[in-house]
Write a protein that holds these residues in place. Structure first.
Motif, PDB file in Angstrom:
ATOM      1  N   VAL A  97      24.326  78.439 145.418  1.00 40.73           N
ATOM      2  CA  VAL A  97      25.263  79.730 145.803  1.00 40.73           C
ATOM      3  C   VAL A  97      25.789  80.436 145.468  1.00 40.73           C
ATOM      4  N   LEU A  98      26.436  79.524 144.767  1.00 39.16           N
ATOM      5  CA  LEU A  98      27.741  80.654 144.207  1.00 39.16           C
ATOM      6  C   LEU A  98      27.424  81.414 143.289  1.00 39.16           C
ATOM      7  N   ARG A  99      26.050  80.909 142.631  1.00 35.30           N
ATOM      8  CA  ARG A  99      25.799  81.195 140.844  1.00 35.30           C
ATOM      9  C   ARG A  99      25.212  82.224 141.615  1.00 35.30           C
ATOM     10  N   LEU A 100      24.638  82.623 142.429  1.00 37.33           N
ATOM     11  CA  LEU A 100      23.552  83.206 143.620  1.00 37.33           C
ATOM     12  C   LEU A 100      24.467  84.752 143.949  1.00 37.33           C
ATOM     13  N   LYS A 101      25.306  83.828 144.221  1.00 38.07           N
ATOM     14  CA  LYS A 101      26.325  85.336 145.264  1.00 38.07           C
ATOM     15  C   LYS A 101      27.035  86.430 143.768  1.00 38.07           C
ATOM     16  N   GLU A 102      26.957  85.928 142.519  1.00 36.26           N
ATOM     17  CA  GLU A 102      27.470  86.512 141.214  1.00 36.26           C
ATOM     18  C   GLU A 102      26.364  87.217 141.309  1.00 36.26           C
ATOM     19  N   LYS A 103      25.144  86.859 140.761  1.00 38.14           N
ATOM     20  CA  LYS A 103      23.987  87.531 140.515  1.00 38.14           C
ATOM     21  C   LYS A 103      24.183  89.021 141.076  1.00 38.14           C
ATOM     22  N   TYR A 104      24.159  88.216 142.631  1.00 36.98           N
ATOM     23  CA  TYR A 104      23.263  89.824 143.166  1.00 36.98           C
ATOM     24  C   TYR A 104      24.892  90.836 144.047  1.00 36.98           C
ATOM     25  N   ARG A 105      26.439  90.016 143.342  1.00 39.53           N
ATOM     26  CA  ARG A 105      27.325  91.173 143.695  1.00 39.53           C
ATOM     27  C   ARG A 105      26.614  92.512 143.556  1.00 39.53           C
ATOM     28  N   GLY A 106      27.426  93.527 144.202  1.00 36.22           N
ATOM     29  CA  GLY A 106      27.147  95.004 144.308  1.00 36.22           C
ATOM     30  C   GLY A 106      26.053  94.554 144.538  1.00 36.22           C
ATOM     31  N   ARG A 107      24.884  94.433 145.550  1.00 30.72           N
ATOM     32  CA  ARG A 107      23.673  94.601 145.824  1.00 30.72           C
ATOM     33  C   ARG A 107      23.424  93.995 147.335  1.00 30.72           C
ATOM     34  N   ILE A 108      23.393  93.146 147.419  1.00 29.33           N
ATOM     35  CA  ILE A 108      23.946  92.105 148.777  1.00 29.33           C
ATOM     36  C   ILE A 108      25.582  90.957 148.886  1.00 29.33           C
ATOM     37  N   GLU A 109      25.748  91.434 149.721  1.00 27.43           N
ATOM     38  CA  GLU A 109      27.423  90.222 149.782  1.00 27.43           C
ATOM     39  C   GLU A 109      26.580  88.552 150.797  1.00 27.43           C
ATOM     40  N   VAL A 110      26.786  87.708 149.447  1.00 23.57           N
ATOM     41  CA  VAL A 110      26.525  86.736 149.909  1.00 23.57           C
ATOM     42  C   VAL A 110      27.432  85.400 149.887  1.00 23.57           C
ATOM     43  N   LEU A 111      27.125  84.282 151.425  1.00 24.72           N
ATOM     44  CA  LEU A 111      28.120  84.160 151.983  1.00 24.72           C
ATOM     45  C   LEU A 111      27.147  82.363 151.699  1.00 24.72           C
ATOM     46  N   LEU A 112      28.416  81.815 151.011  1.00 21.27           N
ATOM     47  CA  LEU A 112      28.638  80.402 151.242  1.00 21.27           C
ATOM     48  C   LEU A 112      28.453  79.152 152.270  1.00 21.27           C
ATOM     49  N   GLY A 113      27.644  79.256 153.192  1.00 16.89           N
ATOM     50  CA  GLY A 113      27.604  78.547 154.731  1.00 16.89           C
ATOM     51  C   GLY A 113      26.620  77.068 154.224  1.00 16.89           C
ATOM     52  N   VAL A 114      27.090  76.492 155.515  1.00 15.63           N
ATOM     53  CA  VAL A 114      26.298  75.109 155.786  1.00 15.63           C
ATOM     54  C   VAL A 114      26.080  74.709 157.272  1.00 15.63           C
ATOM     55  N   GLU A 115      24.651  74.712 157.948  1.00 14.87           N
ATOM     56  CA  GLU A 115      25.002  73.944 159.161  1.00 14.87           C
ATOM     57  C   GLU A 115      25.182  72.841 158.893  1.00 14.87           C
ATOM     58  N   SER A 116      26.413  72.276 159.427  1.00 14.81           N
ATOM     59  CA  SER A 116      26.752  70.610 159.470  1.00 14.81           C
ATOM     60  C   SER A 116      26.012  70.345 161.000  1.00 14.81           C
ATOM     61  N   ASP A 117      26.250  69.268 160.777  1.00 10.19           N
ATOM     62  CA  ASP A 117      25.716  68.753 162.135  1.00 10.19           C
ATOM     63  C   ASP A 117      27.335  67.828 162.491  1.00 10.19           C
ATOM     64  N   PHE A 118      27.076  67.683 164.336  1.00 11.24           N
ATOM     65  CA  PHE A 118      27.776  66.767 164.917  1.00 11.24           C
ATOM     66  C   PHE A 118      28.243  65.881 165.200  1.00 11.24           C
ATOM     67  N   PHE A 119      28.804  64.837 164.910  1.00 13.47           N
ATOM     68  CA  PHE A 119      28.951  64.100 165.438  1.00 13.47           C
ATOM     69  C   PHE A 119      30.688  63.495 165.408  1.00 13.47           C
ATOM     70  N   PRO A 120      30.678  63.679 166.876  1.00 12.03           N
ATOM     71  CA  PRO A 120      32.115  63.002 167.003  1.00 12.03           C
ATOM     72  C   PRO A 120      32.924  61.529 166.112  1.00 12.03           C
ATOM     73  N   GLU A 121      32.197  60.973 166.318  1.00 18.76           N
ATOM     74  CA  GLU A 121      32.344  59.529 166.123  1.00 18.76           C
ATOM     75  C   GLU A 121      32.363  59.686 164.239  1.00 18.76           C
ATOM     76  N   PHE A 122      31.632  60.421 163.405  1.00 20.50           N
ATOM     77  CA  PHE A 122      32.391  60.873 162.161  1.00 20.50           C
ATOM     78  C   PHE A 122      32.764  62.243 161.920  1.00 20.50           C
ATOM     79  N   ALA A 123      33.423  62.422 162.390  1.00 25.90           N
ATOM     80  CA  ALA A 123      33.855  64.088 162.332  1.00 25.90           C
ATOM     81  C   ALA A 123      34.828  63.991 160.570  1.00 25.90           C
ATOM     82  N   ASP A 124      36.049  62.687 160.788  1.00 24.26           N
ATOM     83  CA  ASP A 124      36.182  62.811 159.361  1.00 24.26           C
ATOM     84  C   ASP A 124      35.739  62.703 158.077  1.00 24.26           C
ATOM     85  N   ILE A 125      34.402  62.122 158.427  1.00 20.13           N
ATOM     86  CA  ILE A 125      33.740  61.749 156.995  1.00 20.13           C
ATOM     87  C   ILE A 125      33.508  63.332 157.659  1.00 20.13           C
ATOM     88  N   TYR A 126      32.846  63.939 157.474  1.00 24.92           N
ATOM     89  CA  TYR A 126      31.980  65.336 157.188  1.00 24.92           C
ATOM     90  C   TYR A 126      33.095  66.571 157.281  1.00 24.92           C
TER      91      TYR A 126
END
Length: 269
Positions: free
Chosen positions: A68-97
């Motif tokens: 994602v970071l490489r493509l962010k640079e490749k497409y800079r000036g054409r579209i802004e690419v943001l680095l995200g993730v969809e994270s599962d939420f498990f309260p008992e494992f929140a610190d691990i995530y």
């Protein structure tokens, strides 16, 4: 400014196309900003890749970020690419995530409750034979989990906050208004946004997440909203973007938001 913050690709095992395919589709759709947010690995699991058709392998995560970071640079000036993730939420494992995400320069993290009591929210069989009292209990528990995800401090956005209706449309009719309102109050207090997610059209419920009723109450409680197609194929990028914008204006919203380096950016509707 046009943006779509919720997209997937082949690493999760149930989406088609590569990251660059989604970026190109976003350019073709006239987007100014495209967020890449594939499903997080199961960081708390002993195996590297316990669910190959659900989420990426833990060993792939660094490569995902690097791409994602490489493509962010490749497409800079054409579209802004943001680095995200969809994270599962498990309260008992929140610190691990939380620890797993710390080394990386995420623009935002989407927190999604995909499981309650160990069962997928999309499993329609979970409702079979349950009396209304138990259905209410399950819905209240779901919104308690969503409130906890907001309070965790891990997320800028909460994903599809009524997605339990996806394969069980009757979910929307289960009375639990107090639990939803308490969740929305918590979300507002924690400064987290909710997404209008247009992938509900691919499920049995046939509509967006969340419902207009929840969006109206979100506005009342001062909750920010954002947009995510939850695309698992490039052709769904920005799906219903104009319709969502129009509906939010009708409800009374004046702006929606996206996140850059975890900082809120407000965009007039």
């Amino acid at each position: 400014m046009r943006f779509d913050l919720h997209t997937h690709h082949s690493r999760c095992g149930h989406a088609e196309g590569e990251i660059e395919d989604y970026i190109r589709a976003a350019i073709d759709a006239g987007m100014d900003v495209i967020g890449i947010s594939d499903h997080s690995p199961y960081f708390a699991h002993a195996e590297d890749h316990p669910n190959p058709r659900v989420a990426m392998a833990r060993s792939e995560f660094a490569a995902y970020v690097e791409e994602v970071l490489r493509l962010k640079e490749k497409y800079r000036g054409r579209i802004e690419v943001l680095l995200g993730v969809e994270s599962d939420f498990f309260p008992e494992f929140a610190d691990i995530y939380r620890k797993a995400y710390e080394p990386y320069p995420f623009d935002y993290i989407i927190g999604s409750v995909h499981f309650t009591r160990g069962v997928s929210i999309f499993n329609k069989n979970r409702w079979k034979g349950l009396p209304m009292e138990r259905k209410i209990e399950e819905k209240v528990h779901y919104y308690e989990m969503i409130a906890l995800s907001a309070e965790s401090g891990m997320f800028q956005i909460l994903g599809h906050i009524d997605a339990m209706k996806g394969n069980y449309p009757e979910f929307s009719e289960i009375p639990a208004h107090d639990a939803i309102d308490e969740a929305l109050k918590t979300i507002a207090r924690c400064g987290v946004a909710i997404e209008v997610n247009t992938s509900g059209g691919t499920k049995l419920c046939g509509g967006w997440y969340p419902s207009d009723d929840i969006l109206e109450r979100a506005l009342y409680f001062g909750v920010d909203v954002t947009f995510g197609s939850d695309s698992h194929t490039p052709r769904r990028i920005a799906e219903d973007w104009d319709r969502v914008r129009k509906r939010l204006k009708e409800i009374g919203f004046k702006e929606w938001v996206f996140f850059r380096r975890k900082e809120r950016v407000a965009v007039p509707l």
